[in-house]
Motif scaffolding. Sequence first.
Motif: not given
Length: 317
Positions: A239-240, A243, A250-253, A288-290, A292-293
Amino acid sequence: MGEQLLVRDAPAYEDVWAPGWALDVRRVVSRDRRGTGDPTLRIAEDGLWRTTTTPDGPATVRLTGSVTALRVQAWGPGADWAGRRVPRWLGAEDRVAGFDADVHPLVARVHRTTPWLRLGSTGRVWDALVPAVLEQKVTGIEAHRTWRELLRLTGDPAPGPAPAGMRVVPSPEQVLAVTDWEWHRCGLDGARRRALRAVASVASRLEAAAHGEDGCAADCADLRRRLQSVPGIGVWTAAEVAQRAIGCPDSVSVGDYHLKNLVGWSLAGRKTDDAGMLELLEPWRGHRQRVVRLLEVGGSMPPKRGPRMSPTDHRRI
């Protein structure tokens, strides 16, 4: 003599770019900075400097100017590739279609007050993969120290007139050439060492997998799957890399020591586990990664209690 120096230091690529949004270069790029002493990324009085590998060889990029006229200069064999890639680094190809920030008031507020936040893509899997492996299951302090030691040991000096001490991420061949004793000097334990050697042995295939036949970014899920097929590369590392390398929104760590509590506390006022984190992020699937950021910028962590995790110096083992 002065003219000779000017010719030697002249950039191989130079352009001026107008982002078209309220870009904050330092804040966008800082997520890729591995500590204040990162040899690959330096924020100096004369601009922001960054090194990168490219299909054509190493490059150093310098960014100066303003958000209305960002000056891009690059040196080295990969200067043209890297210089033209800068808009993507800074999020020019990020798309927010389908993202509904109003699902949660905190997300809506932070999204409204951070117009500079874009998800960039470097286009380089290897550059993101090496530090991600070094960060597996250790403290940030320990990972950053190992990163600096590895770059000093085997990374080539940055092309062009870069600040002293800047280095380029070592190639897969350079990583495979590092001896066990040298790894020990870097402070790298056996598990991360084996994972790094494993990805180095298939690096060219992983790099190719990051791009489709039309040159566009690969599918996030496919890239993560390919990465996780390599021994030692799990969900978190994949995921890292996705990203950063292809700007996956969308990738969540999953598996991150702190992330689940950031999400839980910010969105629900409670600590949670990875399953609970994913449940809270589900309304934004696809972005979802957005989220998180955004929470990394304007969210909050639960109150700290108890001792902190102490870094382990593997050089003393």
